[in-house]
Design a protein around this motif. Structure first.
Motif, PDB file in Angstrom:
ATOM      1  N   THR A 145       0.825  -1.208   0.000  1.00  0.00           N
ATOM      2  CA  THR A 145       0.000   0.000   0.000  1.00  0.00           C
ATOM      3  C   THR A 145       0.863   1.263   0.000  1.00  0.00           C
ATOM      4  O   THR A 145       0.461   2.305  -0.537  1.00  0.00           O
ATOM      5  N   ALA A 146       2.067   1.159   0.609  1.00  0.00           N
ATOM      6  CA  ALA A 146       2.943   2.332   0.726  1.00  0.00           C
ATOM      7  C   ALA A 146       3.639   2.684  -0.586  1.00  0.00           C
ATOM      8  O   ALA A 146       4.256   3.747  -0.679  1.00  0.00           O
ATOM      9  N   ILE A 147       3.547   1.828  -1.599  1.00  0.00           N
ATOM     10  CA  ILE A 147       4.189   2.116  -2.885  1.00  0.00           C
ATOM     11  C   ILE A 147       3.353   3.159  -3.637  1.00  0.00           C
ATOM     12  O   ILE A 147       2.154   2.956  -3.847  1.00  0.00           O
ATOM     13  N   PRO A 148       3.948   4.280  -4.029  1.00  0.00           N
ATOM     14  CA  PRO A 148       3.184   5.306  -4.760  1.00  0.00           C
ATOM     15  C   PRO A 148       2.600   4.743  -6.061  1.00  0.00           C
ATOM     16  O   PRO A 148       3.292   4.051  -6.825  1.00  0.00           O
ATOM     17  N   GLY A 149       1.333   5.039  -6.286  1.00  0.00           N
ATOM     18  CA  GLY A 149       0.692   4.567  -7.508  1.00  0.00           C
ATOM     19  C   GLY A 149       1.355   5.109  -8.758  1.00  0.00           C
ATOM     20  O   GLY A 149       1.314   4.482  -9.823  1.00  0.00           O
ATOM     21  N   GLY A 150       2.000   6.270  -8.638  1.00  0.00           N
ATOM     22  CA  GLY A 150       2.655   6.858  -9.798  1.00  0.00           C
ATOM     23  C   GLY A 150       3.778   6.007 -10.346  1.00  0.00           C
ATOM     24  O   GLY A 150       4.028   6.005 -11.564  1.00  0.00           O
ATOM     25  N   LEU A 151       4.466   5.268  -9.474  1.00  0.00           N
ATOM     26  CA  LEU A 151       5.544   4.403  -9.937  1.00  0.00           C
ATOM     27  C   LEU A 151       4.999   3.260 -10.784  1.00  0.00           C
ATOM     28  O   LEU A 151       5.585   2.894 -11.806  1.00  0.00           O
ATOM     29  N   ILE A 152       3.887   2.710 -10.349  1.00  0.00           N
ATOM     30  CA  ILE A 152       3.275   1.628 -11.118  1.00  0.00           C
ATOM     31  C   ILE A 152       2.749   2.155 -12.449  1.00  0.00           C
ATOM     32  O   ILE A 152       2.937   1.526 -13.506  1.00  0.00           O
ATOM     33  N   GLU A 153       2.126   3.318 -12.412  1.00  0.00           N
ATOM     34  CA  GLU A 153       1.623   3.916 -13.647  1.00  0.00           C
ATOM     35  C   GLU A 153       2.768   4.250 -14.602  1.00  0.00           C
ATOM     36  O   GLU A 153       2.628   4.113 -15.826  1.00  0.00           O
ATOM     37  N   ALA A 154       3.909   4.683 -14.047  1.00  0.00           N
ATOM     38  CA  ALA A 154       5.066   4.995 -14.888  1.00  0.00           C
ATOM     39  C   ALA A 154       5.572   3.733 -15.580  1.00  0.00           C
ATOM     40  O   ALA A 154       5.939   3.760 -16.765  1.00  0.00           O
ATOM     41  N   GLY A 155       5.600   2.606 -14.854  1.00  0.00           N
ATOM     42  CA  GLY A 155       6.017   1.351 -15.463  1.00  0.00           C
ATOM     43  C   GLY A 155       5.100   0.924 -16.585  1.00  0.00           C
ATOM     44  O   GLY A 155       5.549   0.466 -17.645  1.00  0.00           O
ATOM     45  N   GLU A 156       3.800   1.099 -16.358  1.00  0.00           N
ATOM     46  CA  GLU A 156       2.841   0.747 -17.401  1.00  0.00           C
ATOM     47  C   GLU A 156       2.963   1.688 -18.598  1.00  0.00           C
ATOM     48  O   GLU A 156       2.787   1.283 -19.748  1.00  0.00           O
ATOM     49  N   ALA A 157       3.298   2.967 -18.307  1.00  0.00           N
ATOM     50  CA  ALA A 157       3.388   3.961 -19.385  1.00  0.00           C
ATOM     51  C   ALA A 157       4.552   3.681 -20.335  1.00  0.00           C
ATOM     52  O   ALA A 157       4.489   4.020 -21.520  1.00  0.00           O
ATOM     53  N   ILE A 158       5.624   3.077 -19.810  1.00  0.00           N
ATOM     54  CA  ILE A 158       6.772   2.792 -20.684  1.00  0.00           C
ATOM     55  C   ILE A 158       6.672   1.418 -21.330  1.00  0.00           C
ATOM     56  O   ILE A 158       7.627   0.955 -21.955  1.00  0.00           O
ATOM     57  N   GLY A 159       5.524   0.789 -21.174  1.00  0.00           N
ATOM     58  CA  GLY A 159       5.274  -0.450 -21.892  1.00  0.00           C
ATOM     59  C   GLY A 159       5.568  -1.731 -21.147  1.00  0.00           C
ATOM     60  O   GLY A 159       5.565  -2.809 -21.763  1.00  0.00           O
ATOM     61  N   LEU A 160       5.802  -1.674 -19.830  1.00  0.00           N
ATOM     62  CA  LEU A 160       6.045  -2.903 -19.078  1.00  0.00           C
ATOM     63  C   LEU A 160       4.742  -3.693 -18.924  1.00  0.00           C
ATOM     64  O   LEU A 160       3.680  -3.117 -18.703  1.00  0.00           O
ATOM     65  N   SER A 161       4.853  -4.992 -19.052  1.00  0.00           N
ATOM     66  CA  SER A 161       3.681  -5.840 -18.855  1.00  0.00           C
ATOM     67  C   SER A 161       3.324  -5.883 -17.370  1.00  0.00           C
ATOM     68  O   SER A 161       4.104  -5.465 -16.513  1.00  0.00           O
ATOM     69  N   GLY A 162       2.137  -6.421 -17.094  1.00  0.00           N
ATOM     70  CA  GLY A 162       1.722  -6.516 -15.698  1.00  0.00           C
ATOM     71  C   GLY A 162       2.688  -7.340 -14.866  1.00  0.00           C
ATOM     72  O   GLY A 162       2.979  -7.010 -13.715  1.00  0.00           O
ATOM     73  N   THR A 163       3.206  -8.428 -15.462  1.00  0.00           N
ATOM     74  CA  THR A 163       4.155  -9.280 -14.743  1.00  0.00           C
ATOM     75  C   THR A 163       5.443  -8.537 -14.437  1.00  0.00           C
ATOM     76  O   THR A 163       5.987  -8.616 -13.324  1.00  0.00           O
ATOM     77  N   LYS A 164       5.951  -7.786 -15.415  1.00  0.00           N
ATOM     78  CA  LYS A 164       7.196  -7.043 -15.199  1.00  0.00           C
ATOM     79  C   LYS A 164       7.003  -5.907 -14.208  1.00  0.00           C
ATOM     80  O   LYS A 164       7.922  -5.583 -13.451  1.00  0.00           O
ATOM     81  N   VAL A 165       5.844  -5.291 -14.218  1.00  0.00           N
ATOM     82  CA  VAL A 165       5.572  -4.244 -13.228  1.00  0.00           C
ATOM     83  C   VAL A 165       5.630  -4.825 -11.820  1.00  0.00           C
ATOM     84  O   VAL A 165       6.201  -4.225 -10.903  1.00  0.00           O
ATOM     85  N   ARG A 166       5.056  -6.016 -11.657  1.00  0.00           N
ATOM     86  CA  ARG A 166       5.067  -6.652 -10.334  1.00  0.00           C
ATOM     87  C   ARG A 166       6.465  -7.079  -9.920  1.00  0.00           C
ATOM     88  O   ARG A 166       6.864  -6.889  -8.768  1.00  0.00           O
TER      89      ARG A 166
END
Length: 228
Positions: A119-140
């Motif tokens: 929960t403490a992980i900023p949502g922006g970091l996850i969104e940034a990973g998705e924005a550069i084309g990382l798959s859901g698995t790679k984001v995790r």
């Protein structure tokens, strides 16, 4: 006190068993706890309720009681299975019983730690990973899990120390760990203070080393936690 000195090696050998049980139990707690936390934050209703129920139940059980339940329960189950398939009776070792009990019970605490760390992980970091084309698995695997473990490091270090101390309960089911060996030496020498003082020093040394390692990991990951 002097009568205890010849038995120092005997007591210290028990420390190896204590550390082994702690490490195995802690590793199992991490694995089960990470799985539970994934289910708790998941979108599937039934697994989420099952995982939440697991956490609630196992956080409420006293550690000693659960050690007895696992040891005697598995012993009954294994003997029944052996009789059913027609083989010699199977017995569970005290080491296996205590590590299973520690892993299952402290997994409930680890699940809560991992959930809070996630929960403490900023949502922006996850969104940034998705924005550069990382798959859901790679984001995790490249963003969520590393930061989750970084955030959880202080609390997990405390869990390790608690498991180390609780592992002394294994003496009640016959495991030859440091506390039980100290008790044997105390009965032999009639000097309980000396024997248990040596056992206490053993615990203090391991605790000091574990704390130093925890602080080292925290310093190495300061950047990660400041981002989180």
């Amino acid at each position: 006190m002097l009568a205890t000195l010849p038995f120092l090696g005997y007591i210290v050998e028990g420390l190896m068993v204590t550390v082994g049980a702690t490490l195995v139990g802690f590793a199992g707690a991490l694995l089960i706890g990470a799985t539970l936390s994934t289910l708790i934050v998941g979108s599937n209703t039934l697994p989420r309720y099952v995982a939440s129920g697991y956490v609630t139940v196992f956080r409420a059980l006293p550690e000693l009681l659960f050690v007895f339940i696992v040891y005697y329960g598995l012993d009954i189950a294994m003997r029944a299975l052996a009789a059913r398939i027609g083989i010699a009776p199977l017995e569970i070792s005290p080491f296996a019983a205590v590590t299973i009990a520690l892993a299952m019970q402290f997994a409930a605490y680890c699940a809560e730690i991992f959930r809070d760390a996630r929960t403490a992980i900023p949502g922006g970091l996850i969104e940034a990973g998705e924005a550069i084309g990382l798959s859901g698995t790679k984001v995790r695997t490249r963003i969520v899990l590393p930061l989750m473990f970084i955030n959880a490091t202080p609390a997990l270090g405390n869990i390790f120390l608690v498991i180390l101390k609780v592992s002394a309960l294994a003496s009640v089911i016959g495991l030859e760990e440091v506390t039980r060996r100290a008790k044997v030496v105390a009965g032999t020498t009639k000097e309980p203070f000396g024997a248990f003082a040596v056992a206490a020093i053993c615990f203090l040394i391991v605790t000091a080393l574990a704390t130093a390692l925890q602080h080292y990991i925290e310093r190495r990951t300061t950047f990660g936690r400041s981002v989180a």
